[in-house]
Design an enzyme around this catalytic site. Sequence first.
Site, PDB file in Angstrom:
ATOM      1  N   SER A   1       0.819  -1.201   0.000  1.00 25.25           N
ATOM      2  CA  SER A   1       0.000   0.000   0.000  1.00 25.25           C
ATOM      3  C   SER A   1       0.857   1.257   0.000  1.00 25.25           C
ATOM      4  CB  SER A   1      -0.948  -0.067   1.197  1.00 25.25           C
ATOM      5  OG  SER A   1      -2.120   0.632   0.901  1.00 25.25           O
TER       6      SER A   1
ATOM      7  N   HIS B   1      -7.653  -5.823   1.274  1.00 28.06           N
ATOM      8  CA  HIS B   1      -6.419  -5.050   1.368  1.00 28.06           C
ATOM      9  C   HIS B   1      -5.522  -5.550   2.512  1.00 28.06           C
ATOM     10  CE1 HIS B   1      -4.118  -1.450   0.567  1.00 28.06           C
ATOM     11  NE2 HIS B   1      -4.187  -1.081   1.829  1.00 28.06           N
TER      12      HIS B   1
HETATM   13  C1  GCU Z   1      -5.397   4.576   2.406  1.00 26.08           C
HETATM   14  C2  GCU Z   1      -4.897   5.385   1.220  1.00 26.08           C
HETATM   15  C3  GCU Z   1      -4.167   4.517   0.210  1.00 26.08           C
HETATM   16  C4  GCU Z   1      -3.103   3.701   0.894  1.00 26.08           C
HETATM   17  C5  GCU Z   1      -3.685   2.934   2.053  1.00 26.08           C
HETATM   18  C6  GCU Z   1      -2.667   2.155   2.899  1.00 26.08           C
HETATM   19  O1  GCU Z   1      -6.419   3.717   2.007  1.00 26.08           O
HETATM   20  O2  GCU Z   1      -5.980   6.051   0.658  1.00 26.08           O
HETATM   21  O3  GCU Z   1      -3.570   5.324  -0.799  1.00 26.08           O
HETATM   22  O4  GCU Z   1      -2.477   2.869  -0.039  1.00 26.08           O
HETATM   23  O5  GCU Z   1      -4.320   3.832   2.935  1.00 26.08           O
HETATM   24  O6  GCU Z   1      -1.514   2.554   2.968  1.00 26.08           O
HETATM   25  O7  GCU Z   1      -3.063   1.147   3.504  1.00 26.08           O
END
Ligand code: GCU
Length: 389
Positions: free
Chosen positions: A226, A368
């Site tokens: 992420s 995620h």
């Molecule tokens: C949020 C953000 C993302 C990122 C994520 C993370 O959702 O909007 O851009 O990748 O956090 O780091 O888990």
Amino acid sequence: MAGAPGSQHGLPAPNFDEGAVPAYSLPDPLRFEDGSAVADARDWTERRRPELLELFRRHVYGRAPDARGRTGWRTVELDRRALGGAATRKLVEVEIRGVRPGAARLAFRVHVLVPNERPGPAPSFLLLNNRGPERADPTRDTKGGFWPAEALVARGYAAAAFCVGDVAPDERDSFGSGVHALFDDRRGPEHWGTLAAWAFGASRVLDAFEADADLDAARVALVGHSRGGKAALWCGAEDDRVALVAANESGCGGAALGRRRFGETVAHVNALFPHWFCGAFAAFGGREDVLPVDQHELVALLAPRAVYVASAQDDLWADPKGEFLSLVHAEPVYALFGRGGLGSHAAPTVGAPRHGDAMGYHVRAGGHDLTRYDWERFLDFADVHLRAR
Ligand code: GCU
């Protein structure tokens, strides 16, 4: 949708409908800004790549300072019988010496588990840990899929990790702290954001690895999840010592194409995390088409090195299709070097990884997270690109 906080900030609701993706045309990585064509690999390496890197610095991530001669390191703990004797555990303190009076140094810690059975200096996986320290626990009291160190060591790789927050805090008003404070006293439009600071931190770990006889610094794979994946990609672009980048669900500002405006957009990410980027990036919210770069060109900056992009089926916020397409559209740059990309451009199937020549991709079931499944695929890919070398 869960994990889609954009609407809280008065922004348009994010789009999760493939049918509503706008028509877009991507910038061509093989064309100079003056419109002329890149002729060959040399033209790319000597002229176009620096031009593109500079565009990303100016418009997206910001410019990091020159670090030459500014890194120190020392091993502060050593246990030769870690993981039941399978590994040597090192705790390495990496020091960055700044230029500003009163903010002379920053030290952060890197945990490394090196396989005791190895034919020579070990290839390694360095995780940019953007979660809590317990997610990469070197004592292994806490174990999980986020950093399955035993599995890495069993397959012949050193497992290394540092907490990105130790290099620069993940906070909006943090410019005066962490590594930024060592070099800058104010934040201008092109100043390095937090992602660039984390990437800079990973490069300083590579400085330390170059001096460690147990590790082969020419065979380091960076892994980031992420926001950590965004920083890992940028580190690979800025630092050509990185042999392989694995960007897991890196989404907007990572592997996902900005112009698709699917899931998180440039406007959302700037509203939620403005500190991640340089100040100039904010101007491109809703104006992705005038941004001189898109994220396939970030992948292209890694050519001809190995790159792996991973998505999760339910992680629509990160735009799995847009992540996949970045690889596809970076392929022409790899081709200049005689390197193949994914092998096929057919839409990926969930749970069926595609490992081509220099590129790997998978979309797994679920949401995620960085999981054991993701790591196993990175290991399979690295066995081809790092282990056999
Ligand atoms: C949020 C953000 C993302 C990122 C994520 C993370 O959702 O909007 O851009 O990748 O956090 O780091 O888990």
